[in-house]
Design a protein around this motif. Sequence first.
Motif, PDB file in Angstrom:
ATOM      1  N   PHE A 193       0.856  -1.189  -0.081  1.00  0.00           N
ATOM      2  CA  PHE A 193      -0.087   0.064  -0.130  1.00  0.00           C
ATOM      3  C   PHE A 193       0.892   1.382   0.096  1.00  0.00           C
ATOM      4  O   PHE A 193       0.577   2.250  -0.722  1.00  0.00           O
ATOM      5  N   ALA A 194       1.797   1.332   0.802  1.00  0.00           N
ATOM      6  CA  ALA A 194       2.766   2.450   0.892  1.00  0.00           C
ATOM      7  C   ALA A 194       3.454   2.612  -0.555  1.00  0.00           C
ATOM      8  O   ALA A 194       3.668   3.928  -0.851  1.00  0.00           O
ATOM      9  N   ARG A 195       3.963   1.335  -1.140  1.00  0.00           N
ATOM     10  CA  ARG A 195       4.583   1.714  -2.512  1.00  0.00           C
ATOM     11  C   ARG A 195       3.618   2.157  -3.307  1.00  0.00           C
ATOM     12  O   ARG A 195       4.005   3.218  -4.281  1.00  0.00           O
ATOM     13  N   GLN A 196       2.315   1.707  -3.215  1.00  0.00           N
ATOM     14  CA  GLN A 196       1.509   2.120  -4.274  1.00  0.00           C
ATOM     15  C   GLN A 196       0.922   3.565  -4.327  1.00  0.00           C
ATOM     16  O   GLN A 196       0.912   4.341  -5.217  1.00  0.00           O
ATOM     17  N   HIS A 197       1.097   4.107  -3.027  1.00  0.00           N
ATOM     18  CA  HIS A 197       0.718   5.505  -2.699  1.00  0.00           C
ATOM     19  C   HIS A 197       1.726   6.361  -2.264  1.00  0.00           C
ATOM     20  O   HIS A 197       1.524   7.549  -1.821  1.00  0.00           O
ATOM     21  N   ASP A 198       3.009   6.119  -2.497  1.00  0.00           N
ATOM     22  CA  ASP A 198       4.267   6.731  -1.950  1.00  0.00           C
ATOM     23  C   ASP A 198       4.128   7.442  -0.750  1.00  0.00           C
ATOM     24  O   ASP A 198       4.199   8.776  -0.450  1.00  0.00           O
ATOM     25  N   LEU A 199       3.829   6.455   0.417  1.00  0.00           N
ATOM     26  CA  LEU A 199       3.827   6.881   1.576  1.00  0.00           C
ATOM     27  C   LEU A 199       4.899   6.307   2.414  1.00  0.00           C
ATOM     28  O   LEU A 199       5.557   5.338   1.761  1.00  0.00           O
ATOM     29  N   VAL A 200       5.293   7.010   3.438  1.00  0.00           N
ATOM     30  CA  VAL A 200       6.334   6.421   4.520  1.00  0.00           C
ATOM     31  C   VAL A 200       5.595   5.897   5.412  1.00  0.00           C
ATOM     32  O   VAL A 200       4.525   6.403   6.005  1.00  0.00           O
ATOM     33  N   VAL A 201       6.062   4.489   5.960  1.00  0.00           N
ATOM     34  CA  VAL A 201       5.323   4.047   7.118  1.00  0.00           C
ATOM     35  C   VAL A 201       6.186   4.039   8.347  1.00  0.00           C
ATOM     36  O   VAL A 201       7.420   3.963   8.523  1.00  0.00           O
ATOM     37  N   CYS A 202       5.410   4.300   9.342  1.00  0.00           N
ATOM     38  CA  CYS A 202       5.922   4.283  10.881  1.00  0.00           C
ATOM     39  C   CYS A 202       5.377   3.378  11.396  1.00  0.00           C
ATOM     40  O   CYS A 202       4.035   3.382  12.091  1.00  0.00           O
ATOM     41  N   HIS A 203       6.101   2.095  11.823  1.00  0.00           N
ATOM     42  CA  HIS A 203       5.399   1.258  12.582  1.00  0.00           C
ATOM     43  C   HIS A 203       5.674   1.421  14.288  1.00  0.00           C
ATOM     44  O   HIS A 203       6.984   1.517  14.355  1.00  0.00           O
ATOM     45  N   ASP A 204       4.896   1.533  15.293  1.00  0.00           N
ATOM     46  CA  ASP A 204       5.287   1.835  16.622  1.00  0.00           C
ATOM     47  C   ASP A 204       5.278   0.280  17.506  1.00  0.00           C
ATOM     48  O   ASP A 204       4.129  -0.273  17.308  1.00  0.00           O
ATOM     49  N   GLY A 205       6.221  -0.306  17.718  1.00  0.00           N
ATOM     50  CA  GLY A 205       6.188  -1.605  18.361  1.00  0.00           C
ATOM     51  C   GLY A 205       6.670  -2.024  19.496  1.00  0.00           C
ATOM     52  O   GLY A 205       7.277  -2.706  19.801  1.00  0.00           O
ATOM     53  N   PRO A 206       6.367  -0.907  20.627  1.00  0.00           N
ATOM     54  CA  PRO A 206       7.037  -1.213  21.838  1.00  0.00           C
ATOM     55  C   PRO A 206       6.436  -2.436  22.666  1.00  0.00           C
ATOM     56  O   PRO A 206       6.939  -2.565  23.893  1.00  0.00           O
ATOM     57  N   TYR A 207       5.571  -2.874  22.167  1.00  0.00           N
ATOM     58  CA  TYR A 207       5.068  -4.093  22.950  1.00  0.00           C
ATOM     59  C   TYR A 207       5.153  -5.363  22.410  1.00  0.00           C
ATOM     60  O   TYR A 207       4.606  -6.315  22.845  1.00  0.00           O
ATOM     61  N   THR A 208       6.113  -5.446  21.545  1.00  0.00           N
ATOM     62  CA  THR A 208       6.504  -6.789  21.075  1.00  0.00           C
ATOM     63  C   THR A 208       6.888  -7.976  22.026  1.00  0.00           C
ATOM     64  O   THR A 208       6.688  -9.271  21.682  1.00  0.00           O
ATOM     65  N   GLU A 209       7.494  -7.466  23.219  1.00  0.00           N
ATOM     66  CA  GLU A 209       8.254  -8.156  23.945  1.00  0.00           C
ATOM     67  C   GLU A 209       7.020  -8.773  25.034  1.00  0.00           C
ATOM     68  O   GLU A 209       7.071  -9.598  25.843  1.00  0.00           O
ATOM     69  N   VAL A 210       5.788  -8.097  25.023  1.00  0.00           N
ATOM     70  CA  VAL A 210       4.799  -8.184  26.125  1.00  0.00           C
ATOM     71  C   VAL A 210       3.956  -9.321  25.624  1.00  0.00           C
ATOM     72  O   VAL A 210       2.877  -8.583  24.732  1.00  0.00           O
ATOM     73  N   ALA A 211       3.961 -10.597  25.628  1.00  0.00           N
ATOM     74  CA  ALA A 211       3.141 -11.434  24.844  1.00  0.00           C
ATOM     75  C   ALA A 211       2.643 -12.726  25.736  1.00  0.00           C
ATOM     76  O   ALA A 211       3.465 -12.939  26.786  1.00  0.00           O
TER      77      ALA A 211
END
Length: 388
Positions: A193-211
Amino acid sequence: MKMSRRVESLPPYLFVEISKKIAERKARGEDVVSFGIGDPDIPTPAHIIDRLCRAAQDPVNHRYPESEGLPELRRAIAGWYKQRFGVSLDPDKEVLPLIGAKEGIAHIALCFIDPGDVALVPDPGYPVYAVGTTLAGGEPYYMPLTEKNNFLPDLNSIPGDVIKRAKLLWINYPNNPTGAVADLDFFNQVVGFARQHDLVVCHDGPYTEVAFDGYRPVSFMQADGAKDVGVEFHSLSKSYNMTGWRIGMAVGNAEMIDALKRVKSNLDSGIPQAIQYAAIEALTSSQDCIEEHNAIYQKRRDLVIEMLNKIGLEAKAPKASLYIWSPVPKGYSSVEFATELLDKVGVVVTPGIGYGQQGEGYVRLSLTLPDAGVVKGLSRLAEWNAKK
Ligand SMILES: Cc1ncc(COP(=O)(O)O)c(C=O)c1O
């Protein structure tokens, strides 16, 4: 005094009434059990604090740090990403330590948003994505996260004229406040989607270790081509109970990292070095503490879900994050329900509306209070239910 339009544009603090009530209760000597803020009650592990104390004694660390962080820290971050996610990062070009993820999340808007530009942000969502956008003169477009769509944004429903003006797409999994998770399929779609619409993506992942239950969240950086379009924000706050030390990182696309570094080097002077050494210790030593903390949160999660279900609220157990996203009882708004619990039984929960319009109808309960507090808070919920 005349403030800037920028400051005037900041949203009002939605929890003002609830904060006032908490203060009044405390002033009357009545205790409050808070499932409010997501700030781990468990201390930072001792080996990390030992390293911090040793580093604090060394005069080398009493001087200005470099704003791009110690090379050893950047290497430790890259090593951790390799070990944890199998993702390779160049520590000199694709890694930037931050004064907590929040700092980088707010500042990255200055790299990509000009007045009139749009940033696509989740609703409900962590408020800083929209606030950073507004402070940069841009406009947030709120992508609804609905239970029907597993709290993932429906990218194809964003209007064409919005996408044309959009520069940046924010996503956050495991998600605050809903506790939802995303898989690699979704992240791959986001890259497309980002490639198609020329967007930059910011993923916020501070909880990847709390599972929980053996589930291991994925990193956006694992998606094919993620590094071509985006960065990921991460943090030591929730993984190692280090909210008070303020340290996090951005990793990924070298151009984006360089832009953020340029903004930051003009605004701050980096992270105190003793804290950087503590972070190196956290990232490079045994990761056993993460499992230990998750076992504690998982028990609390189960107790909270059991009680919410018992009192008729159909909250689902999250696979990850520190939060339970619970529907409110029929007939209440999220603020009314939060206020009632505080007034009647001294329990604090966060009204969902504070995270956006789509948060209406929900409250968020954080699992970051000691076990005894959880038990006390839950018995008060039962008491409220019996009296209502
Ligand atoms: C989704 C999300 N992103 C970022 C942060 C901020 O993390 P840090 O403590 O690293 O600034 C939080 C803190 O609660 C959060 O919930």
